[in-house]
Design an enzyme around this catalytic site. Structure first.
Site, mmCIF file in Angstrom:
data_model
loop_
_atom_site.group_PDB
_atom_site.id
_atom_site.type_symbol
_atom_site.label_atom_id
_atom_site.label_comp_id
_atom_site.label_asym_id
_atom_site.label_seq_id
_atom_site.Cartn_x
_atom_site.Cartn_y
_atom_site.Cartn_z
ATOM 1 C CG ASN A 50 3.338 -0.387 -2.844
ATOM 2 O OD1 ASN A 50 3.330 -0.968 -3.728
ATOM 3 N ND2 ASN A 50 4.526 0.211 -2.146
ATOM 4 C CD GLU A 52 4.621 4.626 -0.951
ATOM 5 O OE1 GLU A 52 4.638 5.885 -1.836
ATOM 6 O OE2 GLU A 52 5.156 3.446 -0.624
ATOM 7 C CG ASN A 53 -2.264 8.336 3.521
ATOM 8 O OD1 ASN A 53 -2.498 9.440 4.108
ATOM 9 N ND2 ASN A 53 -3.582 8.990 2.641
ATOM 10 C CB ALA A 54 0.053 12.460 1.866
ATOM 11 C CB CYS A 61 2.032 -4.162 2.406
ATOM 12 S SG CYS A 61 3.694 -3.133 3.828
ATOM 13 C CD GLU A 63 3.227 -7.596 1.096
ATOM 14 O OE1 GLU A 63 2.771 -7.148 1.245
ATOM 15 O OE2 GLU A 63 4.464 -8.203 1.583
ATOM 16 C CB CYS A 92 6.386 -5.357 6.529
ATOM 17 S SG CYS A 92 4.504 -5.542 6.475
ATOM 18 C CB CYS A 95 2.297 -8.282 5.353
ATOM 19 S SG CYS A 95 1.798 -6.199 4.850
HETATM 20 N N1 THU Z 1 5.698 -2.425 1.417
HETATM 21 C C1 THU Z 1 4.656 -3.527 0.829
HETATM 22 O O1 THU Z 1 3.812 -3.063 -0.061
HETATM 23 N N2 THU Z 1 4.693 -4.605 1.277
HETATM 24 C C2 THU Z 1 5.811 -4.902 2.145
HETATM 25 O O2 THU Z 1 5.617 -5.833 2.806
HETATM 26 C C3 THU Z 1 7.019 -4.072 2.833
HETATM 27 C C4 THU Z 1 6.189 -2.638 2.475
HETATM 28 C C5 THU Z 1 5.727 -0.816 0.835
HETATM 29 C C6 THU Z 1 5.261 0.013 1.514
HETATM 30 C C7 THU Z 1 5.365 1.525 1.464
HETATM 31 O O3 THU Z 1 4.789 1.915 0.404
HETATM 32 C C8 THU Z 1 6.372 0.695 0.575
HETATM 33 O O4 THU Z 1 6.243 -0.969 0.596
HETATM 34 C C9 THU Z 1 8.128 1.174 0.839
HETATM 35 O O5 THU Z 1 8.091 0.623 2.449
#
Ligand code: THU
Length: 137
Positions: A50, A52-54, A61, A63, A92, A95
């Site tokens: 994963n 992330e971004n500000a 994610c 996946e 999620c 994904c």
């Molecule tokens: N996240 C994933 O990488 N995959 C998922 O299927 C569920 C959520 C990440 C997104 C975010 O960076 C962190 O988990 C919390 O939601």
């Protein structure tokens, strides 16, 4: 790290790759690392973490990172996804939907960062009656 299970060396390798990918997660906001390993039917493995971004919704994610890496390299046929999180978290909905486009029958193994398997099932079970390419016909 020693991963106690499973006996299947190919699956064990996939779990190790997913865990290693989780170690590369960029997660300054959630502090929740996720790693994925996606295998093509020809045996190539694409990993993702994963990122992330500000601007929070711009986060991608693990996946989808793995999937987009693979598809952008010309791969469209997949047989196995391993997802690793500290608590055996489930992919999620976004994904699931993106994976369903390419592999509704994808085998999905949900593991934790110690290599323990929490669930093993098909994508079609994670996304019943999913909307795929045929839905537009
Ligand atoms: N996240 C994933 O990488 N995959 C998922 O299927 C569920 C959520 C990440 C997104 C975010 O960076 C962190 O988990 C919390 O939601």
């Amino acid at each position: 790290m020693t991963i106690p299970e499973p006996a299947d060396p190919a699956l064990r390798s996939m779990i190790e790759q997913a865990i290693a990918a989780a170690g590369r997660a960029y997660i300054p906001y959630s502090h929740y690392p996720v790693g994925a390993a996606l295998r093509t039917t020809s045996g190539a493995v694409f990993t993702g973490c994963n990122v992330e971004n500000a601007a929070f919704p711009a986060t991608i994610c693990a996946e989808r990172t793995a999937l987009v890496k693979a598809v952008s390299e010309g791969q469209r046929d997949f047989d196995l996804l391993v997802v690793a999180t500290r608590n055996g978290g489930s992919p999620c909905g976004m994904c699931r939907q993106m994976l369903y486009e390419f592999a509704p029958a994808l085998r999905v193994v949900i593991a934790d960062l110690n290599g323990r398997i929490h669930a093993e099932l098909r994508l079609s079970e994670l996304l019943p009656r999913g909307f795929g390419p045929h839905g537009l016909e």
